[in-house]
Design an enzyme around this catalytic site. Structure first.
Site, PDB file in Angstrom:
ATOM      1  N   GLY A   1     -34.043  45.510 -87.812  1.00 15.15           N
ATOM      2  CA  GLY A   1     -33.452  44.697 -86.749  1.00 15.15           C
ATOM      3  C   GLY A   1     -33.859  45.108 -85.347  1.00 15.15           C
ATOM      4  O   GLY A   1     -34.904  45.742 -85.128  1.00 15.15           O
TER       5      GLY A   1
ATOM      6  N   GLY B   1     -27.106  39.783 -85.696  1.00 13.24           N
ATOM      7  CA  GLY B   1     -27.290  40.572 -84.477  1.00 13.24           C
ATOM      8  C   GLY B   1     -27.189  39.813 -83.179  1.00 13.24           C
ATOM      9  O   GLY B   1     -26.408  38.861 -83.039  1.00 13.24           O
ATOM     10  N   SER B   2     -28.037  40.205 -82.238  1.00 13.18           N
ATOM     11  CA  SER B   2     -27.921  39.670 -80.883  1.00 13.18           C
ATOM     12  C   SER B   2     -29.295  39.458 -80.271  1.00 13.18           C
ATOM     13  O   SER B   2     -30.312  39.899 -80.809  1.00 13.18           O
ATOM     14  CB  SER B   2     -27.136  40.652 -80.015  1.00 13.18           C
ATOM     15  OG  SER B   2     -27.802  41.901 -79.989  1.00 13.18           O
TER      16      SER B   2
ATOM     17  N   MET C   1     -21.579  46.446 -78.786  1.00 10.77           N
ATOM     18  CA  MET C   1     -22.865  46.131 -79.428  1.00 10.77           C
ATOM     19  C   MET C   1     -23.627  47.433 -79.621  1.00 10.77           C
ATOM     20  O   MET C   1     -24.493  47.791 -78.818  1.00 10.77           O
ATOM     21  CB  MET C   1     -23.640  45.137 -78.578  1.00 10.77           C
ATOM     22  CG  MET C   1     -23.064  43.738 -78.664  1.00 10.77           C
ATOM     23  SD  MET C   1     -24.046  42.594 -77.709  1.00 10.77           S
ATOM     24  CE  MET C   1     -23.525  41.024 -78.378  1.00 10.77           C
TER      25      MET C   1
ATOM     26  N   HIS D   1     -24.258  52.014 -84.587  1.00 11.70           N
ATOM     27  CA  HIS D   1     -23.362  52.728 -85.511  1.00 11.70           C
ATOM     28  C   HIS D   1     -22.088  51.932 -85.786  1.00 11.70           C
ATOM     29  O   HIS D   1     -21.493  52.059 -86.844  1.00 11.70           O
ATOM     30  CB  HIS D   1     -23.040  54.135 -84.999  1.00 11.70           C
ATOM     31  CG  HIS D   1     -22.772  54.211 -83.533  1.00 11.70           C
ATOM     32  ND1 HIS D   1     -23.767  54.141 -82.600  1.00 11.70           N
ATOM     33  CD2 HIS D   1     -21.625  54.335 -82.844  1.00 11.70           C
ATOM     34  CE1 HIS D   1     -23.240  54.237 -81.385  1.00 11.70           C
ATOM     35  NE2 HIS D   1     -21.937  54.342 -81.507  1.00 11.70           N
TER      36      HIS D   1
ATOM     37  N   HIS E   1     -21.142  81.252 -79.097  1.00 12.66           N
ATOM     38  CA  HIS E   1     -21.649  81.580 -77.765  1.00 12.66           C
ATOM     39  C   HIS E   1     -23.105  82.017 -77.873  1.00 12.66           C
ATOM     40  O   HIS E   1     -23.448  82.746 -78.800  1.00 12.66           O
ATOM     41  CB  HIS E   1     -20.823  82.724 -77.168  1.00 12.66           C
ATOM     42  CG  HIS E   1     -21.352  83.164 -75.833  1.00 12.66           C
ATOM     43  ND1 HIS E   1     -21.171  82.428 -74.691  1.00 12.66           N
ATOM     44  CD2 HIS E   1     -22.088  84.257 -75.478  1.00 12.66           C
ATOM     45  CE1 HIS E   1     -21.753  83.049 -73.683  1.00 12.66           C
ATOM     46  NE2 HIS E   1     -22.326  84.156 -74.127  1.00 12.66           N
TER      47      HIS E   1
HETATM   48  C1  LIG Z   1     -33.402  48.421 -75.726  1.00  9.96           C
HETATM   49  C2  LIG Z   1     -32.200  48.635 -76.599  1.00  9.96           C
HETATM   50  C3  LIG Z   1     -31.749  49.915 -76.838  1.00  9.96           C
HETATM   51  C4  LIG Z   1     -30.650  50.135 -77.646  1.00  9.96           C
HETATM   52  N1  LIG Z   1     -30.246  51.418 -77.863  1.00  9.96           N
HETATM   53  C5  LIG Z   1     -29.178  51.655 -78.644  1.00  9.96           C
HETATM   54  C6  LIG Z   1     -28.774  52.976 -78.931  1.00  9.96           C
HETATM   55  O1  LIG Z   1     -29.388  53.941 -78.476  1.00  9.96           O
HETATM   56  N2  LIG Z   1     -27.709  53.164 -79.737  1.00  9.96           N
HETATM   57  C7  LIG Z   1     -27.015  52.104 -80.255  1.00  9.96           C
HETATM   58  O2  LIG Z   1     -26.038  52.334 -80.979  1.00  9.96           O
HETATM   59  N3  LIG Z   1     -27.380  50.834 -80.022  1.00  9.96           N
HETATM   60  C8  LIG Z   1     -28.447  50.579 -79.233  1.00  9.96           C
HETATM   61  N4  LIG Z   1     -28.848  49.293 -79.025  1.00  9.96           N
HETATM   62  C9  LIG Z   1     -28.067  48.196 -79.652  1.00  9.96           C
HETATM   63  C10 LIG Z   1     -28.419  48.049 -81.139  1.00  9.96           C
HETATM   64  O3  LIG Z   1     -29.796  47.806 -81.257  1.00  9.96           O
HETATM   65  C11 LIG Z   1     -27.615  46.911 -81.755  1.00  9.96           C
HETATM   66  O4  LIG Z   1     -26.244  47.138 -81.524  1.00  9.96           O
HETATM   67  C12 LIG Z   1     -27.843  46.835 -83.257  1.00  9.96           C
HETATM   68  O5  LIG Z   1     -29.200  46.643 -83.547  1.00  9.96           O
HETATM   69  C13 LIG Z   1     -27.016  45.717 -83.875  1.00  9.96           C
HETATM   70  O6  LIG Z   1     -27.253  45.692 -85.239  1.00  9.96           O
HETATM   71  P1  LIG Z   1     -27.064  44.370 -86.108  1.00  9.96           P
HETATM   72  O7  LIG Z   1     -27.357  44.759 -87.510  1.00  9.96           O
HETATM   73  O8  LIG Z   1     -25.769  43.735 -85.798  1.00  9.96           O
HETATM   74  O9  LIG Z   1     -28.180  43.338 -85.579  1.00  9.96           O
HETATM   75  P2  LIG Z   1     -29.759  43.462 -85.275  1.00  9.96           P
HETATM   76  O10 LIG Z   1     -30.217  44.859 -85.218  1.00  9.96           O
HETATM   77  O11 LIG Z   1     -30.003  42.602 -84.077  1.00  9.96           O
HETATM   78  O12 LIG Z   1     -30.417  42.806 -86.543  1.00  9.96           O
HETATM   79  C14 LIG Z   1     -30.295  41.463 -86.849  1.00  9.96           C
HETATM   80  C15 LIG Z   1     -31.429  41.046 -87.766  1.00  9.96           C
HETATM   81  O13 LIG Z   1     -31.166  39.757 -88.274  1.00  9.96           O
HETATM   82  C16 LIG Z   1     -32.384  39.025 -88.341  1.00  9.96           C
HETATM   83  N5  LIG Z   1     -32.050  37.596 -88.336  1.00  9.96           N
HETATM   84  C17 LIG Z   1     -31.433  36.886 -87.358  1.00  9.96           C
HETATM   85  N6  LIG Z   1     -31.240  35.607 -87.749  1.00  9.96           N
HETATM   86  C18 LIG Z   1     -31.749  35.523 -88.995  1.00  9.96           C
HETATM   87  C19 LIG Z   1     -31.842  34.451 -89.933  1.00  9.96           C
HETATM   88  N7  LIG Z   1     -31.335  33.234 -89.691  1.00  9.96           N
HETATM   89  N8  LIG Z   1     -32.448  34.715 -91.108  1.00  9.96           N
HETATM   90  C20 LIG Z   1     -32.945  35.940 -91.397  1.00  9.96           C
HETATM   91  N9  LIG Z   1     -32.873  36.967 -90.560  1.00  9.96           N
HETATM   92  C21 LIG Z   1     -32.270  36.772 -89.377  1.00  9.96           C
HETATM   93  C22 LIG Z   1     -33.139  39.475 -87.101  1.00  9.96           C
HETATM   94  O14 LIG Z   1     -34.521  39.252 -87.251  1.00  9.96           O
HETATM   95  C23 LIG Z   1     -32.781  40.959 -87.061  1.00  9.96           C
HETATM   96  O15 LIG Z   1     -33.738  41.724 -87.747  1.00  9.96           O
HETATM   97  C24 LIG Z   1     -29.967  49.031 -78.232  1.00  9.96           C
HETATM   98  C25 LIG Z   1     -30.425  47.733 -78.017  1.00  9.96           C
HETATM   99  C26 LIG Z   1     -31.532  47.531 -77.215  1.00  9.96           C
HETATM  100  C27 LIG Z   1     -32.013  46.134 -77.000  1.00  9.96           C
END
Ligand SMILES: Cc1cc2nc3c(=O)[nH]c(=O)nc-3n(C[C@H](O)[C@H](O)[C@H](O)COP(=O)(O)OP(=O)(O)OC[C@H]3O[C@@H](n4cnc5c(N)ncnc54)[C@H](O)[C@@H]3O)c2cc1C
Length: 466
Positions: free
Chosen positions: A39, A144-145, A319, A322, A445
């Site tokens: 993701g 996700g987002s 967002m 973890h 320490h």
């Molecule tokens: C630059 C940056 C740095 C970050 N750093 C951190 C950090 O250090 N620590 C932290 O905790 N969080 C961090 N985040 C946030 C973190 O990346 C997100 O909170 C996390 O990835 C959310 O996970 P998720 O599984 O909900 O969604 P996502 O990781 O967004 O995954 C969603 C997946 O669903 C897929 N998808 C969407 N629609 C469809 C569909 N219709 N069919 C099939 N597949 C689909 C997408 O392709 C994607 O792969 C960061 C974000 C960014 C942008």
């Protein structure tokens, strides 16, 4: 094909959910439209940003700090192409790791874009236009987002970039303007400042790191300013005009007033992220969302449509990767008839700058607003032996404990390794611990963790080294 569970999206929420479900004996499949798993987090978020933060920190250390340690080197030369390859190697290693784990847990993978045709039916469209209908008892949406955009400011990922483009720059911009003083803006701003950019952060609010403890944000802003960051707070960006030499950004005081202009070679739009539900067919199914487009779920992650669940960035809450992972585990356990649950009061959050900023639980502002009486224990890293010897004395640990019961309600840290140190507080809080519990635990320490113990001691005004 028929499954117990189909998970849409293999970000940290989706792939972790699928693995836990498979561990519990559910016949599980995932659908992912990206070519690689993991993701946002693994491909364009947490992992690549941390790779560049690590590499740029090393570069800055070598350039500015090694001499003081008695390490003489020629001024280091930046090889940005190699730094980007280093980042990509980390991303590839991690995404392949997820592929391996899915295989190991016998989870079927459908490559393509998912649409929920009806409860129990997921339609997968491949890149070649092929269609497959997958039957399943339950569906977890973990899509996700996406980057939030500013009206009228078009992201081209070259001169006006989102976080994705900011991770891919092939040269160091002389002037980088970051719109938004949140975690992502400050982390990526740090990367490019260390590599040589003049960085200006323009923020609508009159503070940085909205939502974090105000005292922490104020101190952290001072530290970043010392590092060379420029801040324009309480400023609303109204226009971005692209010219031959870069971008002219217009902003005006958020409260109203005369507009100002600032020139940039690259503008990073980092104003937040929005839930991504495009193409899932949720409206046709009647799946309810809130006014910010997040899928509405109950305490068991169920939407209003039976058999359809949602987790991660696409629902309410911080967002964070973890948080998504923990929700993935919880919903898999619920579907397997167990008591899955997430403790939203104890979700740490970390800014991976240098120094790092880490926090868990309530801020002082939140406690005041809720009318909860609390005691504060604060200990600066200037008084910690290890920080002193390492010359990493910026920051402090602050423990907020209930005035009556001494239960730890919040811990906020600015300092080297803050992102690791915070987990001592996370465990203490998960067990309902008091500041005295932390204060009475023996700490090795010389460690930075001794500052956590001292801050806990300071709650009762009995810190030793202060
Ligand atoms: C630059 C940056 C740095 C970050 N750093 C951190 C950090 O250090 N620590 C932290 O905790 N969080 C961090 N985040 C946030 C973190 O990346 C997100 O909170 C996390 O990835 C959310 O996970 P998720 O599984 O909900 O969604 P996502 O990781 O967004 O995954 C969603 C997946 O669903 C897929 N998808 C969407 N629609 C469809 C569909 N219709 N069919 C099939 N597949 C689909 C997408 O392709 C994607 O792969 C960061 C974000 C960014 C942008």
């Amino acid at each position: 094909m028929s499954y117990d569970l189909v998970v849409i999206g293999t970000g940290p929420g989706g792939y972790v959910c699928a693995i836990r479900a498979a561990q519990l004996g559910l016949k599980t499949a995932v659908v992912e439209k990206r070519k690689t798993h993991g993701g946002t987090c693994l491909n364009v978020g947490c992992i690549p940003s941390k790779a560049l933060l690590h590499a740029s920190h090393m570069f800055e250390d070598a350039r500015d700090h090694f001499a003081k340690l008695g390490i003489g080197i020629n001024p280091p030369k930046l090889d940005l192409k190699q730094m980007q390859s280093f980042k990509q190697e980390g991303v590839d290693g991690n995404t392949k790791g997820v592929e391996f784990l899915l295989k190991k847990n016998k989870i079927d993978v459908f490559q393509g874009t998912a649409r929920i045709a009806a409860a129990g039916q997921v339609e997968v469209t491949g890149e070649d236009g092929s269609n497959q209908l997958v039957q399943t008892k339950n569906i977890v949406i973990a899509t996700g987002s996406d980057v939030a955009r500013l009206p009228g400011i078009e992201i081209d990922e070259k001169t006006i970039v989102s976080s994705t483009g900011a991770l891919e720059l092939q040269s160091v911009p002389k002037r980088l303007v970051v719109i938004g003083a949140g975690v992502i803006g400050l982390e990526l701003g740090s990367v490019w400042r260390r590599l040589g950019s003049e960085v200006t952060v323009v923020e609508y609010l009159d503070r940085i790191l909205p939502g974090m403890d105000g005292d922490v944000a104020k101190n952290f802003q001072r530290i970043l300013s010392k590092q060379g960051f420029q801040f324009k707070l309480g400023a609303k960006v109204t226009k971005a005009e692209k010219g031959a030499k870069g971008v002219t950004l217009t902003f005006e005081p958020a409260a109203g007033g005369n507009p100002e202009k600032i020139e940039a070679d690259v503008v990073l739009v980092a104003i937040g992220r929005v839930p991504y539900t495009q193409g899932l067919g949720l409206d046709e199914l009647g799946v309810q969302k809130d006014n910010r487009g997040r899928i509405l779920t109950d305490a068991h992650f169920s939407t209003n449509v039976t058999g359809i669940y949602a987790i991660g960035d696409v629902i309410a809450g911080p967002m964070l990767a973890h948080k998504a992972e923990d929700e993935g585990v919880a919903v898999a356990e619920i579907l397997a008839g167990k008591a899955g649950h997430v403790n939203y009061d104890v979700i740490p959050s970390v800014v991976y700058t240098f120094p790092e900023v880490a926090s868990v639980g309530k801020t002082e502002e939140e406690l005041k607003a809720a009318g909860i009486a609390y005691n504060v224990g604060k200990f600066p890293f200037t008084a910690n032996g290890r920080a002193k010897v390492n010359h990493t004395t910026d920051g402090f640990v602050k423990v907020l404990a209930d005035a009556t019961t001494d239960k730890v309600l919040g811990v906020h840290i600015i300092g080297a390794e803050a992102g690791n140190l915070i987990h001592e507080a996370v465990i203490a809080m998960e067990f309902g611990g008091s500041s005295e519990d932390i204060a009475r635990s023996c700490h090795a320490h010389p460690t930075l963790a001794e500052a956590v113990k001292e801050a806990a001691l300071a709650v009762e005004k009995r810190a030793i080294h202060m």
